[in-house]
Enzyme design. Structure first.
Site, PDB file in Angstrom:
ATOM      1  N   ASN A 154      70.928 -38.440  43.959  1.00  0.00           N
ATOM      2  CA  ASN A 154      71.260 -38.592  42.392  1.00  0.00           C
ATOM      3  C   ASN A 154      72.831 -38.608  42.239  1.00  0.00           C
ATOM      4  OD1 ASN A 154      71.395 -35.751  43.069  1.00  0.00           O
ATOM      5  ND2 ASN A 154      70.495 -35.405  40.870  1.00  0.00           N
ATOM      6  N   GLU A 252      70.554 -25.547  46.815  1.00  0.00           N
ATOM      7  CA  GLU A 252      70.716 -25.910  45.405  1.00  0.00           C
ATOM      8  C   GLU A 252      69.466 -26.618  44.996  1.00  0.00           C
ATOM      9  OE1 GLU A 252      72.099 -25.045  42.422  1.00  0.00           O
ATOM     10  OE2 GLU A 252      73.870 -24.549  43.919  1.00  0.00           O
ATOM     11  N   CYS A 286      69.984 -32.335  38.208  1.00  0.00           N
ATOM     12  CA  CYS A 286      69.528 -31.180  38.374  1.00  0.00           C
ATOM     13  C   CYS A 286      69.670 -30.405  37.068  1.00  0.00           C
ATOM     14  CB  CYS A 286      69.529 -30.343  39.517  1.00  0.00           C
ATOM     15  SG  CYS A 286      71.125 -30.783  40.246  1.00  0.00           S
ATOM     16  N   GLU A 466      77.988 -23.444  44.327  1.00  0.00           N
ATOM     17  CA  GLU A 466      79.085 -24.796  44.776  1.00  0.00           C
ATOM     18  C   GLU A 466      80.159 -24.686  44.008  1.00  0.00           C
ATOM     19  OE1 GLU A 466      77.298 -27.475  47.355  1.00  0.00           O
ATOM     20  OE2 GLU A 466      75.738 -27.676  46.077  1.00  0.00           O
TER      21      GLU A 466
END
Ligand code: ADP
Length: 498
Positions: A154, A252, A286, A466
Site C-alpha cells: 500500500n 506494524e 492502515c 517506526e
C-alpha cells in the site's frame, strides 16, 4: 503499449535472477490485462545468498562512521527527488493509487531520507556519573546486525524507506522482501539506493512469495531482526517465529480507526477529513478511517453532507488526472471487501451509497469498488470491529462525548484516531483517554509525518514505533560502557558503601 519491466533480485551489488529461474507478474489493478512487471520467484537458496552477503557486508558497514553512512542516505533522498515523477507514475500503474497520492508516497521516502540522514550526526547516547570515583559511564547505540524488511503494497516506496533508511544509518545491513503486488516499485527504489553508491551487500532485494521467501527470512538463523508491516495474521506468525528464535522484531499491523465528530465541530472541516480519511488510497491505509462516530445532534446533517460528497467521487485509474479513488490492489482484496458488504447486510447495517463492485464502462477492467457508507452500524457488528481495507466507512451514532470515546476504544486495534471538536476540554480529554498510537485533533486519521513515531497500541503492534527517533530504538541495541581510570579494582555497590 507500455513495456513490461523485468525485475531482478539485488544481492551483493549485482542484479540476479532467482537461482531456480521461475518468474511471477505484477499487473495494473486498474487494467488487469496489463502486465507491469515480471519478477523472480525466489527460493530459500536466494535468501541464503542474500543473508550471507548481508552478514559479510555488516562486518565493515558497522564500522563506517555514522555520518558517512548517513551521507549515502542523503544521496538516496536527492536521487528520489530527481526520480519522483517517474516513480510516482510507476506506482500509480502498479499499485493503483492516484498520482497525487503516489507523489506523496515518494515524498515520504524523500522526507525520511533527509530526516534519517540527519540522525547520522546525532545517534545520541547519554553520559552519566558513575557511583565510583575516577570512573566514567556512558551509553552508546550499536547496530543489531542483518535486518529483514518485509513490506506491504500500500506504500510501496514510503514503507521500505521508513525501514531501510534508519536501519542503514544505524549500521545494519538489510534485505528487503517487498510485496508480490508491487515488485517494480521496490526494484526502482533499490536501483536508487544502488545509484547512491552503497557498498555491495549493504542493501539487498529478494523478490518472491511471502510464504516462501518471507517465511525463509523470518526463520533464517542468521537474520538478527525482522521489521514487518502487513496483516495481523502474518504478523502473528512473524512475531511467534521471532519469539522462538530470539530475533528482534518490529510489527506494524492492522487498524480500525475512527473519527469522532461532535455536535460543536466545524462540520465542513470534519467532512473534508472524513472523505479523505475514509476514501483516500481507496481505504487501503492502515490508518484509514473505517468508523465515523457521530454525535446524534449532527448525525443527520453530517450524513447528508457525506452522502452528497461521496456521490461525486470519481473512480478511475490512478494515472488519470480526475480520479478521486483508484482500484483495490487485487482480486482477493476485491472479494474481501465485497464479502464485508454481505456481512454488513446480514448484520442489519444499511448501505446508504455504494456497496458493490463497480463495473460501469472501463471500470470492469479493474478491481474497482464503489465508495460505500454503511449506516445504522452498532459497535458489536463485525464491520465495526474488523479491518476491511477498502473504501467502506461505518456510521455509528452516539449521545455523548464519553460514549464516543468508549466506542472509539472498543476495538482490538489501536493505531490512529481523530476527534473533531471546538471544545478544548474535550480535545485534551481525547488526547488522554484514546487508546491509540496516533491521535489527531481536527484532522483526519491519515497524514503521519516522518519525524514523529508511527505505530499503534493493542493488536496493531508489538510496542515498537517506526519513524521519528523511535525508529532508532528498533534498529539499535544499547550498550552501557564503564571506563575506570582509577587504576584499581572498584567494586560497585560494595567498595563505596560501608
Ligand atoms: P497484506 O494482506 O497486506 O498483503 P500480508 O501480511 O499478507 O499482508 O503481506 C505483507 C508482507 O508479508 C508481504 O511482503 C508478504 O509477501 C509477506 N508475507 C506473507 N506471508 C508471509 C509469511 N508467512 N512470512 C513472512 N512474510 C510473509
Amino acid at each position: 503499449m507500455t513495456t513490461v519491466l523485468t525485475c531482478l533480485n539485488y544481492i551483493d551489488g549485482r542484479w540476479l535472477s532467482a537461482t531456480e529461474g521461475s518468474t511471477l507478474e505484477s499487473r495494473n489493478p486498474a487494467l488487469v490485462t496489463e502486465v507491469v512487471a515480471t519478477f523472480p520467484r525466489s527460493s530459500v537458496h536466494d535468501v541464503d545468498l542474500a543473508v550471507a552477503t548481508a552478514r559479510q557486508a555488516y562486518h565493515s558497514w558497522r564500522k563506517v562512521p555514522a555520518p558517512t553512512r548517513a551521507e549515502y542516505i542523503f544521496r538516496v533522498g536527492e536521487l528520489l527527488l530527481q526520480h519522483k515523477e517517474e516513480l510516482a507514475q510507476l506506482m500509480s500503474r502498479e499499485m493503483g493509487k492516484p498520482l497525487t497520492e503516489a507523489r506523496g508516497d515518494v515524498q515520504e521516502g524523500i522526507d525520511c531520507a533527509f530526516y534519517s540522514a540527519g540522525e547520522g550526526r546525532r545517534l545520541f547516547g547519554q553520559t552519566t556519573p558513575s557511583e565510583m570515583p575516577n570512573k566514567f559511564a556512558m551509553t552508546v547505540r550499536t547496530p543489531v546486525g542483518v535486518c529483514a524488511l518485509i513490506t506491504p503494497w500500500n506504500f510501496p516506496v514510503a514503507i521500505p524507506c521508513w525501514k531501510a533508511m534508519p536501519a542503514l544509518v544505524c549500521g545494519n545491513t538489510v534485505i528487503l522482501k517487498p510485496a508480490e503486488d508491487t515488485p517494480a516499485c521496490a526494484t526502482k527504489l533499490i536501483e536508487i539506493f544502488a545509484a547512491a553508491g552503497l557498498p555491495p551487500g549493504v542493501i539487498n532485494l529478494v523478490h518472491g512469495v511471502g510464504e516462501e521467501v518471507g517465511k525463509a527470512l523470518v526463520e533464517h538463523p542468521d537474520v538478527d531482526l525482522v521489521s514487518f508491516t502487513g496483516s495481523s495474521e502474518t504478523g502473528a506468525f512473524v512475531g511467534a517465529t521471532c519469539g522462538r528464535t530470539h530475533k528482534r522484531v518490529c510489527l506494524e499491523m492492522g487498524g480500525k480507526n475512527a473519527q469522532v465528530v461532535m455536535e460543536d465541530a466545524d462540520l465542513e472541516l470534519a467532512l473534508d477529513g472524513a472523505v479523505w480519511g475514509a476514501f483516500g488510497t481507496t481505504g487501503q491505509r492502515c490508518t484509514a478511517t473505517s468508523r465515523l462516530i457521530l454525535h446524534r445532534d449532527i448525525k443527520e446533517k453530517f450524513t447528508a453532507m457525506l452522502y452528497k460528497r461521496t456521490s461525486k467521487l470519481r473512480l478511475g485509474a490512478g494515472i488519470e488526472a480526475d480520479t478521486d479513488i483508484g482500484p483495490l490492489i487485487n482480486e482477493a482484496q476485491l472479494q474481501r471487501v465485497s464479502s464485508y458488504l454481505d456481512i454488513a447486510r446480514a448484520e442489519g447495517a444499511k448501505v446508504l451509497i455504494g456497496g458493490k463492485i463497480a463495473s460501469e464502462g472501463s471500470l470492469k477492467n479493474g478491481y474497482f469498488f464503489q465508495p460505500t457508507i454503511l449506516d445504522g452500524v452498532t459497535p458489536q457488528m463485525r464491520v465495526a470491529r474488523e479491518e476491511i481495507f477498502g473504501p467502506v466507512v461505518a456510521l455509528i451514532e452516539v449521545s455523548s462525548f464519553a460514549e464516543a470515546i468508549a466506542i472509539l476504544n472498543n476495538t482490538n486495534y489501536g493505531l490512529s484516531s481523530s476527534v473533531y471538536t471546538r471544545d478544548i476540554n474535550r480535545a485534551f480529554t481525547a488526547m488522554r483517554d484514546i487508546e491509540a498510537g496516533i491521535t489527531y485533533i481536527n484532522g483526519p486519521t491519515i497524514g503521519a509525518e516522518v519525524h514523529l513515531p508511527f505505530g499503534g497500541v493493542k493488536n496493531t503492534g508489538n510496542g515498537h514505533r517506526e519513524a521519528g527517533t523511535t525508529a532508532l530504538d528498533v534498529f539499535t541495541e544499547w550498550k552501557s560502557v564503564y571506563v575506570d581510570f582509577s587504576g584499581s579494582l572498584q567494586r560497585a555497590q560494595i567498595d563505596n558503601r560501608s
